[in-house]
Design a protein around this motif. Structure first.
Motif, mmCIF file in Angstrom:
data_model
loop_
_atom_site.group_PDB
_atom_site.id
_atom_site.type_symbol
_atom_site.label_atom_id
_atom_site.label_comp_id
_atom_site.label_asym_id
_atom_site.label_seq_id
_atom_site.Cartn_x
_atom_site.Cartn_y
_atom_site.Cartn_z
ATOM 1 N N UNK A 111 4.825 17.647 -3.080
ATOM 2 C CA UNK A 111 4.938 16.531 -2.145
ATOM 3 C C UNK A 111 5.096 17.081 -0.733
ATOM 4 N N UNK A 112 4.265 16.611 0.176
ATOM 5 C CA UNK A 112 4.308 17.036 1.571
ATOM 6 C C UNK A 112 5.133 16.080 2.413
ATOM 7 N N UNK A 113 5.289 16.402 3.682
ATOM 8 C CA UNK A 113 6.115 15.583 4.575
ATOM 9 C C UNK A 113 5.479 14.234 4.856
ATOM 10 N N UNK A 114 6.327 13.273 5.146
ATOM 11 C CA UNK A 114 5.863 11.947 5.516
ATOM 12 C C UNK A 114 5.399 11.077 4.360
ATOM 13 N N UNK A 115 5.625 11.495 3.136
ATOM 14 C CA UNK A 115 5.181 10.716 1.967
ATOM 15 C C UNK A 115 6.123 9.541 1.749
ATOM 16 N N UNK A 116 5.531 8.390 1.430
ATOM 17 C CA UNK A 116 6.302 7.187 1.151
ATOM 18 C C UNK A 116 5.810 6.601 -0.161
ATOM 19 N N UNK A 117 6.691 6.590 -1.166
ATOM 20 C CA UNK A 117 6.378 5.979 -2.455
ATOM 21 C C UNK A 117 7.311 4.793 -2.582
ATOM 22 N N UNK A 118 6.770 3.595 -2.389
ATOM 23 C CA UNK A 118 7.637 2.443 -2.279
ATOM 24 C C UNK A 118 7.322 1.304 -3.219
ATOM 25 N N UNK A 119 8.283 0.395 -3.287
ATOM 26 C CA UNK A 119 8.144 -0.818 -4.071
ATOM 27 C C UNK A 119 9.201 -1.807 -3.607
ATOM 28 N N UNK A 120 8.805 -3.040 -3.433
ATOM 29 C CA UNK A 120 9.803 -4.028 -3.035
ATOM 30 C C UNK A 120 10.507 -4.648 -4.237
ATOM 31 N N UNK A 121 9.948 -4.473 -5.441
ATOM 32 C CA UNK A 121 10.523 -5.061 -6.650
ATOM 33 C C UNK A 121 11.062 -4.013 -7.614
ATOM 34 N N UNK A 122 11.349 -2.818 -7.130
ATOM 35 C CA UNK A 122 11.813 -1.703 -7.981
ATOM 36 C C UNK A 122 10.892 -1.481 -9.175
ATOM 37 N N UNK A 136 1.779 12.445 4.811
ATOM 38 C CA UNK A 136 1.679 11.059 5.285
ATOM 39 C C UNK A 136 0.950 10.120 4.328
ATOM 40 N N UNK A 137 1.121 10.341 3.044
ATOM 41 C CA UNK A 137 0.522 9.476 2.028
ATOM 42 C C UNK A 137 1.471 8.329 1.722
ATOM 43 N N UNK A 138 0.920 7.135 1.525
ATOM 44 C CA UNK A 138 1.691 5.971 1.084
ATOM 45 C C UNK A 138 1.186 5.560 -0.291
ATOM 46 N N UNK A 139 2.090 5.481 -1.242
ATOM 47 C CA UNK A 139 1.762 5.008 -2.586
ATOM 48 C C UNK A 139 2.561 3.728 -2.771
ATOM 49 N N UNK A 140 1.833 2.616 -2.898
ATOM 50 C CA UNK A 140 2.477 1.313 -2.813
ATOM 51 C C UNK A 140 2.473 0.602 -4.159
ATOM 52 N N UNK A 141 3.655 0.140 -4.541
ATOM 53 C CA UNK A 141 3.896 -0.682 -5.732
ATOM 54 C C UNK A 141 3.552 0.040 -7.026
ATOM 55 N N UNK A 142 3.304 -0.748 -8.056
ATOM 56 C CA UNK A 142 3.177 -0.270 -9.425
ATOM 57 C C UNK A 142 1.778 0.270 -9.691
ATOM 58 N N UNK A 143 1.544 1.537 -9.324
ATOM 59 C CA UNK A 143 0.270 2.185 -9.630
ATOM 60 C C UNK A 143 0.529 3.366 -10.542
ATOM 61 N N UNK A 144 -0.484 3.718 -11.309
ATOM 62 C CA UNK A 144 -0.411 4.885 -12.183
ATOM 63 C C UNK A 144 -1.347 5.948 -11.641
ATOM 64 N N UNK A 145 -0.791 7.135 -11.455
ATOM 65 C CA UNK A 145 -1.569 8.259 -10.962
ATOM 66 C C UNK A 145 -1.643 9.273 -12.091
ATOM 67 N N UNK A 146 -2.854 9.646 -12.466
ATOM 68 C CA UNK A 146 -3.074 10.521 -13.610
ATOM 69 C C UNK A 146 -2.665 11.961 -13.360
ATOM 70 N N UNK A 147 -2.977 12.813 -14.320
ATOM 71 C CA UNK A 147 -2.683 14.244 -14.233
ATOM 72 C C UNK A 147 -3.740 14.959 -13.399
ATOM 73 N N UNK A 148 -3.343 16.044 -12.753
ATOM 74 C CA UNK A 148 -4.240 16.903 -11.966
ATOM 75 C C UNK A 148 -4.951 16.149 -10.847
ATOM 76 N N UNK A 149 -4.250 15.236 -10.228
ATOM 77 C CA UNK A 149 -4.814 14.428 -9.149
ATOM 78 C C UNK A 149 -4.467 15.060 -7.803
ATOM 79 N N UNK A 150 -5.401 14.983 -6.867
ATOM 80 C CA UNK A 150 -5.180 15.426 -5.499
ATOM 81 C C UNK A 150 -5.324 14.214 -4.588
ATOM 82 N N UNK A 151 -4.288 13.939 -3.798
ATOM 83 C CA UNK A 151 -4.310 12.809 -2.879
ATOM 84 C C UNK A 151 -4.346 13.380 -1.464
ATOM 85 N N UNK A 152 -5.405 13.085 -0.738
ATOM 86 C CA UNK A 152 -5.616 13.637 0.593
ATOM 87 C C UNK A 152 -4.664 13.076 1.627
ATOM 88 N N UNK A 153 -4.537 13.784 2.724
ATOM 89 C CA UNK A 153 -3.615 13.411 3.800
ATOM 90 C C UNK A 153 -3.922 12.019 4.340
#
Length: 192
Positions: A111-122, A136-153
């Motif tokens: 995990x790099x700086x500025x990452x936000x993994x959020x949810x308003x409903x826990x 500076x990645x934002x991951x919002x709400x109930x999503x599933x991210x698989x194995x060996x995934x790369x998420x760009x800046x």
């Protein structure tokens, strides 16, 4: 402290140093880890160490929660100590990271700086193993991210991501299935 608690700390230490108990760890391996956390001047490992110590029971857990709280203020990083995070957590730059307490993160997550993994409903994201999350990645709400995934800046993830995908953009879209294992430094394997 239970052996499982130390294994989490050892796996984080391995991601920084490539040293584990049976490979150059030596007689005072746990003492070396503690000294590295206290005086190593590597904020990523220091934060991970106190995050793991906060989950320990007894007096060490109380001290760990206090130090974890201090590090949250120092680095501006908000990861609640009860968040479920697997082995080999690697915080490359532990600054301005916010992770919802309902997030579940697998093994060897970077995990790099500025990452936000959020949810308003826990009901936050479930992140697989060997995932690289760029700055500076934002991951919002109930999503599933698989194995060996790369998420760009700068990506904003609002939909599920399948295994082995590389995503980028706003909203994040799959741009390839190319292997980016070079971004996953020193992957911890439980059988080492």
């Amino acid at each position: 402290m239970k052996q499982k608690d130390w294994l989490y700390i050892e796996s984080d230490y391995y991601r920084w140093t490539r040293i584990f108990r049976n490979n150059g760890g030596g007689k005072f391996f746990h003492l070396k880890i503690i000294i590295f956390a206290l005086f190593g001047r590597i904020p990523g490992f220091t934060y991970c160490f106190w995050f793991r110590m906060a989950n320990v029971k007894g007096i060490m857990g109380i001290i760990g929660r206090w130090k974890h709280y201090k590090n949250r203020i120092k680095y501006g990083t908000e990861i609640i100590w009860s968040t479920q995070i697997g082995y080999g957590l690697f915080l490359l730059h532990p600054f301005s990271i916010t992770i919802n307490s309902s997030t579940i993160i697998g093994d060897n997550c970077c995990i790099n700086k500025g990452v936000n993994i959020g949810s308003k409903n826990c009901n936050a994201a479930i992140i697989g193993n060997n995932v690289y999350i760029g700055p500076n990645v934002c991951i919002i709400e109930n999503v599933r991210i698989g194995n060996n995934v790369t998420i760009g800046a700068g990506a904003i993830v609002v939909k599920d991501i399948p295994d082995n995908a590389t995503v980028a953009g706003n909203p994040a879209k799959i741009i390839s299935y190319k292997d980016h294992s070079d971004l996953r430094l020193r992957v911890w394997k439980n059988n080492v």
